[in-house]
Write an enzyme that holds these catalytic residues in place. Sequence first.
Site, PDB file in Angstrom:
ATOM      1  N   HIS A   1      15.880 -10.821  58.529  1.00 58.74           N
ATOM      2  CA  HIS A   1      16.099 -11.949  59.430  1.00 58.74           C
ATOM      3  C   HIS A   1      16.955 -13.023  58.758  1.00 58.74           C
ATOM      4  CE1 HIS A   1      13.106 -10.414  62.311  1.00 58.74           C
ATOM      5  NE2 HIS A   1      12.534  -9.928  61.221  1.00 58.74           N
TER       6      HIS A   1
ATOM      7  N   GLY B   1      15.107 -10.727  24.621  1.00 61.22           N
ATOM      8  CA  GLY B   1      14.145 -11.375  25.506  1.00 61.22           C
ATOM      9  C   GLY B   1      13.957 -10.665  26.821  1.00 61.22           C
ATOM     10  N   ARG B   2      15.026 -10.169  27.422  1.00 65.54           N
ATOM     11  CA  ARG B   2      14.926  -9.533  28.735  1.00 65.54           C
ATOM     12  C   ARG B   2      14.280  -8.161  28.668  1.00 65.54           C
ATOM     13  NH1 ARG B   2      19.880 -10.029  26.741  1.00 65.54           N
ATOM     14  NH2 ARG B   2      21.370  -8.319  26.658  1.00 65.54           N
TER      15      ARG B   2
ATOM     16  N   GLU C   1      14.207 -25.724  26.146  1.00 66.20           N
ATOM     17  CA  GLU C   1      13.331 -25.858  27.314  1.00 66.20           C
ATOM     18  C   GLU C   1      11.883 -25.555  26.944  1.00 66.20           C
ATOM     19  OE1 GLU C   1      17.403 -24.371  28.741  1.00 66.20           O
ATOM     20  OE2 GLU C   1      16.003 -23.926  27.109  1.00 66.20           O
TER      21      GLU C   1
ATOM     22  N   GLU D   1      22.823 -10.354  32.398  1.00 62.27           N
ATOM     23  CA  GLU D   1      22.903 -10.812  31.017  1.00 62.27           C
ATOM     24  C   GLU D   1      23.314  -9.670  30.097  1.00 62.27           C
ATOM     25  OE1 GLU D   1      20.387 -14.210  29.344  1.00 62.27           O
ATOM     26  OE2 GLU D   1      19.448 -12.456  28.422  1.00 62.27           O
TER      27      GLU D   1
ATOM     28  N   LYS E   1      24.398 -24.176  25.536  1.00 63.52           N
ATOM     29  CA  LYS E   1      23.431 -24.788  24.623  1.00 63.52           C
ATOM     30  C   LYS E   1      24.151 -25.676  23.612  1.00 63.52           C
ATOM     31  CE  LYS E   1      20.081 -20.954  24.725  1.00 63.52           C
ATOM     32  NZ  LYS E   1      19.395 -19.941  23.896  1.00 63.52           N
TER      33      LYS E   1
ATOM     34  N   LYS F   1      11.216 -16.757  20.475  1.00 66.04           N
ATOM     35  CA  LYS F   1      11.507 -16.048  19.222  1.00 66.04           C
ATOM     36  C   LYS F   1      11.842 -17.030  18.102  1.00 66.04           C
ATOM     37  CE  LYS F   1      13.968 -12.256  19.282  1.00 66.04           C
ATOM     38  NZ  LYS F   1      15.112 -11.301  19.304  1.00 66.04           N
TER      39      LYS F   1
END
Length: 553
Positions: A388, A271-272, A216, A357, A516, A210
């Site tokens: 398992h 974003g999510r 990153e 979040e 950040k 955005k």
Amino acid sequence: MPAHLAVLTSKPEWQTLKEQRERLDGVLMKDLFEQDPGRAKRYFIEGAGLSLDFSKNRITDEVLEALLALARSCNLEARRDALLRGERVNVTEDRPALHTALRNPGTEAVTVDGEDVIAEVQNTLNRMETLVNDVLDQRRTGYTGKPFTDVVSIGIGGSYLGPKLVGEALQPYARAGIRCHYVANIDGTEICETLRQVHPETTLFLIQSKSFRTQETLENSKVARQWFLDRCGDEQAVSQHFMAVTANVPAAQDFGVDPANVFPMWDWVGGRYSLWSAIGLPIAFSVGMANFRALLAGAHGMDQHFREAPLAENLPVVMAMLGIWYNNFWGAETHAILPYDHYLRSLPDHLQQLDMESNGKSVTQAGAPLAWQSGPVIWGGVGANGQHAYHQLIHQGTRLIPADFIIPLKTHNPVATHHADLFANCLSQSRAMMAGKSLEEARAELAAEGRSEAETEQLAAHKVIPGNKPSNTLIMESVTPETVGALIALYEHRTFVQGVIWDVDSFDQWGVELGKQLGKGILPRLLGEKGGNQASDSSTDHLIERFRSTGGA
């Protein structure tokens, strides 16, 4: 305790639930089933192509009524309608949360600051369709005229987890000729390993950010751009191979992206919640735009169900309130997501971000400290693998871990009796959680094996399964674009409902920012540059010294 800190816990509906919790203490679900032959059908609801069996929960009709009464006392219906109308439900950032507008088919207006956003959403979808069709039909090619064979999506968080989940979930619908790759981590291994799999002449890069400043994403995009230039040597070709989904068009243009190849991100979509937007371009490239639109239609179907279904028949509401029941009245600290379908293997990862979040908050919308627990830890994995591994803790551990089992009735890959075996495993796990195995049953089992009385007494306690562990079972006919859309939207709305009850802002994520900010001071010190923030602690200082002493930079 100050009154403003106990608004929720002082509600009569909350007190009723505390009383119901005490009444059910020691009551076994298996006894409730024996006493009520109609329990399974009564606690079974459907919507938007999904069906929910919630009969294996520590509930009675009185508990369910009390949970829904609590939801009404928190003005859930009004808050839901405000969300869907586009009101500014994200209070700390003073903006709407209009992910539902992204899957609106254009049949109704949704306004933000007096402007209908649906026209812009539909225009973006039409632009996506033109691009996707041109690439898939090989009308749009790379700088040498060769058709694109690979798409590399560079993003992180919601720009990565959602599209990756859906791309995997809809693999049976994948178009031949295009492979989609995802790069998120700042660990250089991921971008390097991805670039080893592709060729510059036939690779299209999507930069998903955005702000176009996410560290990153930007650093990985720089590596991809340099890799491309090192092999083609043509700056002009960058505009044919790099596109962006961002709100920062100038920054994308400075990077070398043609403004015509920039797709919008709106500040009213977090974003999510963004996979329904142009962030979903990797999905569309993988399965075609018709299937992407079907994904949106499935999500819109769940939006309509959430808006219209009575609370007692409303899948997101019922699932959310069951989560409240265990989180706030039974002390559950985690919730397991257990998809029994290989294509849904990344669902727990996406829902982990979505839920944690959104509702990982410790103050109310007014900024007062919470006097109750907010969101649980979300975790899980694909069945039957987990049986398992960590299912041992669910069955015999000391913690209460509610679980959602998710499975389609039909498989895309019928092999021998595999799907029946898988379905049997799913049902047996939820039944084992509910019914357990008593000490008497364990003794009888050991005796039937021919064990001595001494061995039986020694081992019996180790074979006891307490049971009475709650679970939901979500089923759909098969994993399709529509059902995947509905499934993800279901959990989005479930998350919102719980945020309403806890009175938290489910649409901000200020907790992400501190790391950040601190990183901006640490990185220059690691690189030996001036200007790094010197305010630190001895542990951080020591680790920076170790990094620099080994030449890590």
